[in-house]
Motif scaffolding. Sequence first.
Motif, mmCIF file in Angstrom:
data_model
loop_
_atom_site.group_PDB
_atom_site.id
_atom_site.type_symbol
_atom_site.label_atom_id
_atom_site.label_comp_id
_atom_site.label_asym_id
_atom_site.label_seq_id
_atom_site.Cartn_x
_atom_site.Cartn_y
_atom_site.Cartn_z
ATOM 1 N N VAL B 143 -12.293 -23.286 97.507
ATOM 2 C CA VAL B 143 -12.017 -22.188 97.528
ATOM 3 C C VAL B 143 -13.038 -21.332 98.622
ATOM 4 O O VAL B 143 -11.981 -20.230 98.805
ATOM 5 N N GLU B 144 -13.307 -21.996 99.767
ATOM 6 C CA GLU B 144 -13.781 -21.202 101.238
ATOM 7 C C GLU B 144 -12.636 -20.686 101.891
ATOM 8 O O GLU B 144 -12.257 -20.326 102.262
ATOM 9 N N LYS B 145 -11.650 -22.190 102.064
ATOM 10 C CA LYS B 145 -10.535 -22.764 102.361
ATOM 11 C C LYS B 145 -9.373 -21.455 102.152
ATOM 12 O O LYS B 145 -9.175 -20.811 103.330
ATOM 13 N N LEU B 146 -9.502 -20.997 100.825
ATOM 14 C CA LEU B 146 -8.553 -20.123 100.353
ATOM 15 C C LEU B 146 -8.892 -18.827 100.316
ATOM 16 O O LEU B 146 -8.007 -17.788 101.605
ATOM 17 N N ALA B 147 -10.256 -18.038 100.604
ATOM 18 C CA ALA B 147 -10.672 -17.142 100.873
ATOM 19 C C ALA B 147 -10.227 -16.969 102.444
ATOM 20 O O ALA B 147 -10.069 -15.355 103.425
ATOM 21 N N SER B 148 -11.144 -17.727 102.928
ATOM 22 C CA SER B 148 -10.441 -17.792 104.337
ATOM 23 C C SER B 148 -9.494 -17.343 105.247
ATOM 24 O O SER B 148 -8.700 -16.717 105.536
ATOM 25 N N PHE B 149 -8.434 -18.386 103.945
ATOM 26 C CA PHE B 149 -6.889 -18.130 104.283
ATOM 27 C C PHE B 149 -6.335 -16.498 103.851
ATOM 28 O O PHE B 149 -5.275 -16.158 104.698
ATOM 29 N N GLU B 183 -2.298 -28.596 93.665
ATOM 30 C CA GLU B 183 -3.179 -28.347 91.684
ATOM 31 C C GLU B 183 -4.791 -27.828 92.195
ATOM 32 O O GLU B 183 -5.784 -27.095 92.210
ATOM 33 N N THR B 184 -5.259 -28.068 93.856
ATOM 34 C CA THR B 184 -6.371 -28.081 94.309
ATOM 35 C C THR B 184 -6.531 -26.113 94.416
ATOM 36 O O THR B 184 -7.462 -25.338 93.744
ATOM 37 N N LEU B 185 -5.400 -25.798 94.843
ATOM 38 C CA LEU B 185 -5.170 -24.603 95.195
ATOM 39 C C LEU B 185 -4.846 -23.897 94.367
ATOM 40 O O LEU B 185 -5.173 -22.738 94.100
ATOM 41 N N SER B 186 -4.588 -24.416 93.545
ATOM 42 C CA SER B 186 -4.207 -23.157 92.043
ATOM 43 C C SER B 186 -5.783 -22.995 91.542
ATOM 44 O O SER B 186 -6.278 -22.281 91.004
ATOM 45 N N ARG B 187 -6.411 -24.111 91.594
ATOM 46 C CA ARG B 187 -7.566 -24.207 90.770
ATOM 47 C C ARG B 187 -8.591 -23.199 91.652
ATOM 48 O O ARG B 187 -9.580 -22.338 91.198
ATOM 49 N N LYS B 193 -10.596 -15.740 90.890
ATOM 50 C CA LYS B 193 -10.297 -14.200 90.376
ATOM 51 C C LYS B 193 -10.910 -14.544 89.447
ATOM 52 O O LYS B 193 -11.214 -13.208 88.843
ATOM 53 N N GLN B 194 -11.679 -16.234 88.606
ATOM 54 C CA GLN B 194 -13.036 -15.609 87.791
ATOM 55 C C GLN B 194 -13.511 -15.101 88.277
ATOM 56 O O GLN B 194 -15.279 -14.323 87.538
#
Lengths: 222, 222
Positions: B143-149, B183-187, B193-194
């Motif tokens: 989740v941190e990775k996605l936020a950073s991205f 799959e992990t990225l999707s989650r 969002k949640q």
Amino acid sequence: MTQVSYLQDYQNPERHIGKARSRPPQFSAFEQDVELDGNSFTSTPVLNITSGVLGIRHMLGDGRQTISMLFFPGELLDFRCLLDTKGTVSCLLPVTASLYDGDEYDRLQRENAHFNSEHIASNNRQYHIAAQHCVDLARKSSVEKLASFIFECRNRLHVDPTQAIALRLRRSDIADYMGLRVETLSRAFSKLKQLKMITANENDEVTIINEPALRMLANGAG
Amino acid sequence: MTQVSYLQDYQNPERHIGKARSRPPQFSAFEQDVELDGNSFTSTPVLNITSGVLGIRHMLGDGRQTISMLFFPGELLDFRCLLDTKGTVSCLLPVTASLYDGDEYDRLQRENAHFNSEHIASNNRQYHIAAQHCVDLARKSSVEKLASFIFECRNRLHVDPTQAIALRLRRSDIADYMGLRVETLSRAFSKLKQLKMITANENDEVTIINEPALRMLANGAG
DNA sequence: CGCAAGATTGATTTTGATCAACGGCAGTGG
DNA sequence: CCACTGCCGTTGATCAAAATCAATCTTGCG
């Protein structure tokens, strides 16, 4: 974690602003664990490392640490690459380096074709190493990461393939660089020894005893 | 995965070898998923991307894929940084770019002070981005990775903070870049969002609705 | 000696990978 | 038009790898 402004070591910066083009850069030595904070520089310097290893150390909000980049002897570290970074440059070993004033460096680079091409080659090499490091971090298992790290050290230290590779970094620094915890790294070392791919002597100098297998492993040929 | 030599698009390379210094660079367009192999170049080029996104794609021995570096509009890609790499440059979106001959580029860079300082700034910026990416890969949770991205995209695309961020990359490319499985990225998307930190419209354009929290998360303030 | 820092080993937990299935959607072709 | 296909993204269940927690060992040093 001693904080040191590089200005303490960079005496008489005026001497470097003049027009003379053959002014030798300033030499400096730093102890292990000294931190060079990019924000504390007035004249942004370029470091040419002559011995030891530098790393860019980053700290996440909750204390997790990372070392994003390493700098080995012969490599250039331009402090301007981390101006707005939270990262600090840290001496992972005792370091000696020659310092250029940033503007002076740029001028040399513009005026001297040989210096210029060396600079470009160095830049490309560092970027290439960074890209490879991203590959290592993104998808490899702990054992593959360690195998990759051993080759990276050998290449960047220009160690002859028949010689032992001195990984003089602490386990914790290697772990921070490879994105592992020290425990996991330790287990990876055990695994590589158990697989008879490497041996290590009492000084933690690694000898590769099955290079093809270690290469395969590092390349992720699962 | 179409393989294309850039020479097909770089007509009349001779025109660029002469002495004229104001020769405009050659424009080119590439379709999505075209792969530009560094080894297929005779004259190593420098790409200045005008639209789309390029990535350096790497393949491990057993098929695991990674994208080590991204190149957004306005950024420079010097093909000489991957001469001995297994990586190939891949168009993650339809791309338009202007091409410089490498030697021509270097000459411009030496002879034109403004061009030179832009070049240095660009290099440092790309290196800084790479270092930050290593930090993201090494220690952050999915989740941190996605936020950073998301922040990385916003910065590199120069999106106004009030605007939605178009992540036009495929999930699989984002995942390869951030060292995750799709799959992990999707989650991770679902999680953000949640947590009411982002929303996304039907075109997959992301709006940050709680920037301080997302920033904290990206910085690893656990 | 006693202590601190670094490295290793073991037990347990957590995270993300893996495996599998499904839904939406665009392109294709009868 | 509508079935068919392939690609992309999502969701759920399970598994494996690394993180975490804890203890021990080693080494150097005042």
